[in-house]
Write a protein that holds these residues in place. Structure first.
Motif, PDB file in Angstrom:
ATOM      1  N   ASP A 301       0.817  -1.289   0.175  1.00 54.35           N
ATOM      2  CA  ASP A 301       0.035   0.060  -0.006  1.00 54.35           C
ATOM      3  C   ASP A 301       0.680   1.275   0.010  1.00 54.35           C
ATOM      4  O   ASP A 301       1.847   1.473   0.796  1.00 54.35           O
ATOM      5  CB  ASP A 301      -1.050   0.232   1.292  1.00 54.35           C
ATOM      6  CG  ASP A 301      -2.187  -0.738   0.732  1.00 54.35           C
ATOM      7  OD1 ASP A 301      -2.993  -0.090   0.114  1.00 54.35           O
ATOM      8  OD2 ASP A 301      -2.498  -1.684   1.701  1.00 54.35           O
ATOM      9  N   VAL A 302       0.583   2.094  -0.828  1.00 52.06           N
ATOM     10  CA  VAL A 302       1.136   3.647  -0.701  1.00 52.06           C
ATOM     11  C   VAL A 302       0.520   4.290   0.352  1.00 52.06           C
ATOM     12  O   VAL A 302      -0.756   4.188   0.689  1.00 52.06           O
ATOM     13  CB  VAL A 302       0.733   4.287  -2.188  1.00 52.06           C
ATOM     14  CG1 VAL A 302       1.214   5.722  -2.118  1.00 52.06           C
ATOM     15  CG2 VAL A 302       1.523   3.646  -3.369  1.00 52.06           C
ATOM     16  N   ASN A 303       1.197   4.720   1.640  1.00 52.38           N
ATOM     17  CA  ASN A 303       0.765   5.238   2.635  1.00 52.38           C
ATOM     18  C   ASN A 303       0.668   6.969   2.354  1.00 52.38           C
ATOM     19  O   ASN A 303      -0.039   7.400   3.213  1.00 52.38           O
ATOM     20  CB  ASN A 303       1.452   4.999   3.872  1.00 52.38           C
ATOM     21  CG  ASN A 303       1.805   3.481   3.999  1.00 52.38           C
ATOM     22  OD1 ASN A 303       2.889   2.886   3.918  1.00 52.38           O
ATOM     23  ND2 ASN A 303       0.858   2.773   3.908  1.00 52.38           N
ATOM     24  N   GLY A 304       1.460   7.380   1.512  1.00 50.31           N
ATOM     25  CA  GLY A 304       1.465   8.795   1.126  1.00 50.31           C
ATOM     26  C   GLY A 304       2.145   9.103  -0.043  1.00 50.31           C
ATOM     27  O   GLY A 304       2.999   8.350  -0.463  1.00 50.31           O
ATOM     28  N   VAL A 305       1.599  10.255  -0.596  1.00 52.36           N
ATOM     29  CA  VAL A 305       2.079  10.744  -1.823  1.00 52.36           C
ATOM     30  C   VAL A 305       2.018  12.308  -2.017  1.00 52.36           C
ATOM     31  O   VAL A 305       1.147  12.762  -1.367  1.00 52.36           O
ATOM     32  CB  VAL A 305       1.308   9.994  -3.143  1.00 52.36           C
ATOM     33  CG1 VAL A 305      -0.202  10.290  -2.961  1.00 52.36           C
ATOM     34  CG2 VAL A 305       2.040  10.243  -4.743  1.00 52.36           C
ATOM     35  N   TRP A 306       3.187  12.768  -2.537  1.00 51.81           N
ATOM     36  CA  TRP A 306       3.263  14.040  -2.434  1.00 51.81           C
ATOM     37  C   TRP A 306       4.062  14.713  -3.840  1.00 51.81           C
ATOM     38  O   TRP A 306       4.861  13.960  -4.421  1.00 51.81           O
ATOM     39  CB  TRP A 306       3.881  14.522  -1.374  1.00 51.81           C
ATOM     40  CG  TRP A 306       5.391  14.127  -1.157  1.00 51.81           C
ATOM     41  CD1 TRP A 306       6.331  14.741  -1.938  1.00 51.81           C
ATOM     42  CD2 TRP A 306       5.881  12.783  -0.480  1.00 51.81           C
ATOM     43  NE1 TRP A 306       7.510  13.760  -1.432  1.00 51.81           N
ATOM     44  CE2 TRP A 306       7.306  12.790  -0.929  1.00 51.81           C
ATOM     45  CE3 TRP A 306       5.088  12.039   0.076  1.00 51.81           C
ATOM     46  CZ2 TRP A 306       7.966  11.854  -0.318  1.00 51.81           C
ATOM     47  CZ3 TRP A 306       5.930  10.896   0.456  1.00 51.81           C
ATOM     48  CH2 TRP A 306       7.306  10.625   0.189  1.00 51.81           C
TER      49      TRP A 306
ATOM     50  N   ARG B 207     -11.963   9.333  -3.398  1.00 49.88           N
ATOM     51  CA  ARG B 207     -12.298   9.058  -2.259  1.00 49.88           C
ATOM     52  C   ARG B 207     -12.450   7.460  -1.858  1.00 49.88           C
ATOM     53  O   ARG B 207     -13.312   7.117  -2.694  1.00 49.88           O
ATOM     54  CB  ARG B 207     -13.022  10.049  -1.423  1.00 49.88           C
ATOM     55  CG  ARG B 207     -12.916  11.557  -1.532  1.00 49.88           C
ATOM     56  CD  ARG B 207     -13.891  12.237  -0.926  1.00 49.88           C
ATOM     57  NE  ARG B 207     -13.522  13.844  -0.931  1.00 49.88           N
ATOM     58  CZ  ARG B 207     -13.621  14.553  -1.974  1.00 49.88           C
ATOM     59  NH1 ARG B 207     -14.116  14.136  -3.138  1.00 49.88           N
ATOM     60  NH2 ARG B 207     -13.144  15.699  -1.984  1.00 49.88           N
ATOM     61  N   GLY B 208     -11.670   7.038  -0.960  1.00 51.44           N
ATOM     62  CA  GLY B 208     -12.260   5.952  -0.535  1.00 51.44           C
ATOM     63  C   GLY B 208     -12.471   5.427   0.588  1.00 51.44           C
ATOM     64  O   GLY B 208     -13.941   5.987   0.833  1.00 51.44           O
ATOM     65  N   PRO B 209     -12.158   4.953   1.775  1.00 50.33           N
ATOM     66  CA  PRO B 209     -12.469   4.753   3.061  1.00 50.33           C
ATOM     67  C   PRO B 209     -12.989   5.965   3.715  1.00 50.33           C
ATOM     68  O   PRO B 209     -12.600   7.096   3.111  1.00 50.33           O
ATOM     69  CB  PRO B 209     -11.386   4.000   3.788  1.00 50.33           C
ATOM     70  CG  PRO B 209     -10.182   4.205   3.040  1.00 50.33           C
ATOM     71  CD  PRO B 209     -10.695   4.327   1.558  1.00 50.33           C
ATOM     72  N   GLU B 223      -9.734  -0.857  -1.564  1.00 50.91           N
ATOM     73  CA  GLU B 223      -8.980  -0.177  -2.404  1.00 50.91           C
ATOM     74  C   GLU B 223      -8.317   1.170  -2.037  1.00 50.91           C
ATOM     75  O   GLU B 223      -9.032   1.942  -1.533  1.00 50.91           O
ATOM     76  CB  GLU B 223      -9.790   0.111  -3.557  1.00 50.91           C
ATOM     77  CG  GLU B 223      -9.081   0.557  -4.863  1.00 50.91           C
ATOM     78  CD  GLU B 223      -9.937   0.653  -6.285  1.00 50.91           C
ATOM     79  OE1 GLU B 223     -11.113   0.672  -6.153  1.00 50.91           O
ATOM     80  OE2 GLU B 223      -9.229   0.464  -7.409  1.00 50.91           O
ATOM     81  N   ASN B 224      -7.233   1.137  -2.271  1.00 57.59           N
ATOM     82  CA  ASN B 224      -6.281   2.437  -1.959  1.00 57.59           C
ATOM     83  C   ASN B 224      -6.373   3.649  -2.992  1.00 57.59           C
ATOM     84  O   ASN B 224      -5.935   3.607  -3.968  1.00 57.59           O
ATOM     85  CB  ASN B 224      -4.845   1.990  -2.023  1.00 57.59           C
ATOM     86  CG  ASN B 224      -3.978   3.097  -1.147  1.00 57.59           C
ATOM     87  OD1 ASN B 224      -4.051   4.195  -1.662  1.00 57.59           O
ATOM     88  ND2 ASN B 224      -2.900   2.424  -0.428  1.00 57.59           N
TER      89      ASN B 224
END
Lengths: 463, 463
Positions: A301-306, B207-209, B223-224
């Protein structure tokens, strides 16, 4: 001994709640160095509490990162087992702060729940044990088993200081059994974890121009790092969620039919409890049954993107840099180092002279672990039956407790899980514990340690 | 008239610099509502300056967004042409602030350059004209042509208030010619823009969860949204940079062979000047010649991307939301509204019940514009030859000036460009103007307005 301790505990809900709230009000965020002194203060608070309750040799051992809290009560006799109780007193970061309905480090009660960062993960694990030990020591003057507590302050940031501490202190930590007090129960269903997933985290930075460039002047002639980040993230999975990094699934230890059957029986519980929590329909059916995906298959999982401009309105730039943080959960059989190298090779394949890429393996790295299901499980069932009216459900969990692998490898001990974080929103805004369960779990812990002494001698626990 | 004005200007470099620095110190960031009062203060400063120089009917006209600054000097006689001089006094945001070597609103001189946000884009356009008018009015007591200034305060944020203002004020703004003072010269090569690209901006949120979720608990079953953002960004271009949104290139007005030939001659200048500025090799060869890609083909750039945890260390969450801002430069022939709808349809195609998508068309929207190359060009060449020793290079520019299309459509006037932003790092940290050029351009402006009166009567400019 049991009854008196329970009476003591029942008469002191207010006292326990006040102490717990004090612990929760210390912002022990281990992943952010800005909270370094708060983590230390939290360790100090627990050391004092242990000493107050009647533990010996209580202290915070320094590590290169955050302190390990240790304390012992070893007067139960050599026939009684010695139990190493593990929990962690550090917590996740709180952002996005705006989504909290009350400040994360001002514990607040609403509708029978206590809201605070750490309320379940994992100050509940820390404090429920302390409360049970206090009740036993203040009434019987003794504990039914020998206890060493080992509370770490960096579970949420990779245990880089705690893991070598375990390796260097075999004698101090010698015991017959490790009890991992992390995690919790699912609403009214007591749970005992039989495996945890491993984890590896990493960060990717893509650098293009030397500074943010005017997109009118340079659009079409300079490669955009945010586009490269999009390409990499897209490439990590196929549209069904299968990880496309070559070799990712090669080392998986196959599930047995018995394991698959247990998981199938748990599907309804997962669906009813977790889907509501997520607020979005579940996804990924093509990869396998729900519980299998959530607990036994690897995920990434990508946890953060910037990258570029994130403020109000627009800014017509080609960003100089874009990047993302990600973590992958590992199933039994997967080697963290091999997975990191597979990720590195795959992602570096997107690098070019116009998009320089840095791949950084984060501090978190541990394999999946299978926990003991030995005789200690009977003590757990007895404790839950006495306080919850039902036996615990044995299940694999999708999360990771990096230090479990270390305990297995360094101390060679049987390990079981007994978590008390009964609530929701771990790692999220508005983390809370259900207050009724918080008090009930103190009883469960008292029952458990008494049952452990009844059911087994140290000899029985040895292997 | 010319000589006296030039002498006046040469003797007053210190005065001009001090006034310019005062203007640059006002943080008129139009895109961020936090600067609303500063934008208004900047408009007020210019109104006072216009009045001090000797203009009439100077005022800041309110619009629903930011004020339009207007002033006129119409005493040159009805034989002299009336020129509407356009520039914008708003500036781009300053972040990333950490990359500035001196504070962006504390104008600072280093090695012959003046560093400040707006030093080139476009307070240079505003102030160079004011300085030239001051020199002419203080010496000759008159200007060689009739002048109306129209300085807007929202060029960097879409001109949503200025565009209707033009539509509603045909009479106030009536003139024979519009001079667009935005842009600048390329080191020692004077430039005159013959076309600008259009622009459309938009924002996408996935927008997901309902909140950030624990990736150990929900990884593999939810889904992320950051993955979906990656998929969308990846899909926007092929690996060579070609935009994959269906129909994107259908409406392009083809370039003539003559245009292609001019562009080919400019390639060396582009390469030598801009590649060093970018600090990264150019990219995208497969789509066409360099200058064509930079000025005449549409481009689509992600300007910012975000989602999940961006702080220090890691946070093992599945973000509730991820998104990006992007803008696309349009070539002559492309209709902004049709392009927005094509983008919307393409991106909404990624929406599902597990990844809800919002597509928002930003405030910026204008078509590409072809500028007049009429007789006014001779006055420009004369001004540059007198002050730079060479004729201007006529070129298409890749950037956009949204209000140009409005001037063409609403006022039906010939338009030319004469920009004075000679420096670098527009829209970037450490924006600067070359001080020597700043002073030289005041001379250029004086020459230009005198040449304009010499060369053409109002009648000649009419069509």
């Amino acid at each position: 001994m049991l009854e008196k301790a329970l009476s003591y505990a029942h008469a002191r809900h207010e006292h326990y709640l006040a102490r717990f709230q004090e612990l929760l009000s210390i912002p022990s965020v281990s992943t952010d160095s800005g909270y370094r002194e708060d983590v230390r203060r939290c360790a100090g608070w627990i050391v004092e509490e242990l000493a107050r309750i009647g533990f010996d040799n209580c202290r915070a051992y320094e590590t290169p990162v955050h302190p390990v809290v240790y304390g012992e009560w070893l007067k139960a006799g050599s026939d009684a087992p010695a139990v190493l109780v593990y929990a962690h007193y550090d917590v996740q970061p709180v952002d996005p702060l705006a989504l909290w309905d009350s400040p994360p480090f001002t514990p607040t009660i609403r509708e029978g729940n206590l809201y605070a960062r750490g309320a379940i993960d994992d100050k509940a694990g820390v404090y429920t044990n302390l409360a049970a030990f206090e009740a036993l020591l203040k009434t019987a003057g003794r504990l039914p088993v020998n206890i060493k507590v080992f509370f770490e302050g960096e579970e949420e940031s990779g245990s880089a200081g705690s893991i070598p501490f375990v390796a260097d202190n075999h004698e101090l930590l010698a015991a017959d059994l490790v009890v991992i007090s992390d995690g919790g129960n699912l609403r009214d269903q007591p749970l005992v974890i039989t495996s945890t997933r491993g984890i590896v985290d990493f960060e990717v930075a893509v650098r293009g121009p030397q500074r943010d460039l005017h997109s009118g002047l340079f659009g079409g002639i300079v490669e955009n790092p945010a586009h490269v980040v999009g390409r990499i993230i897209e490439a990590l999975h196929d549209n069904e969620g299968r990880i496309r990094v070559p070799g990712y699934y090669d080392q998986l230890q196959p599930l047995t039919d018995a394991e698959r059957e247990i998981m199938a029986r748990q599907e309804a519980i997962f669906r009813s409890q977790l889907e509501q929590d997520a607020g979005v329909p579940f996804w990924g059916e093509r990869l396998g049954p729900l519980v299998e995906r959530a607990t036994a298959l690897p995920t990434l999982d990508v946890n953060g993107v910037w990258g570029g401009y994130q403020g109000e309105g627009g800014k017509t730039v080609i960003p100089a840099e874009a990047g993302f943080k990600a973590s992958t959960r590992l199933a039994p059989g997967q080697d963290p180092e091999q997975i990191v190298e597979a990720l590195r090779a795959f992602i570096m394949g997107f690098a070019s002279e116009t998009a320089r890429i840095t791949f950084t393996h984060g501090p978190v790295s541990c394999p999946a672990a299978l926990l003991s299901e030995g005789p200690v499980i009977e003590a757990i069932h007895q404790a839950f039956e006495a306080t919850w009216g039902k036996r615990a459900l044995l299940y694999r969990q999708g999360g990771s407790v990096p230090i479990i692998g270390t305990f297995k490898q360094e101390l060679g001990l049987p390990i079981t899980s007994l978590g008390f974080g009964d609530g929701s929103n771990g790692h999220s805004p508005n983390e809370y514990i259900i207050l009724e369960h918080f008090f009930r779990n103190i009883d469960t812990a008292i029952h458990f340690y008494c049952a452990l002494a009844d059911k087994m001698s140290a000899a029985e626990l040895e292997r």
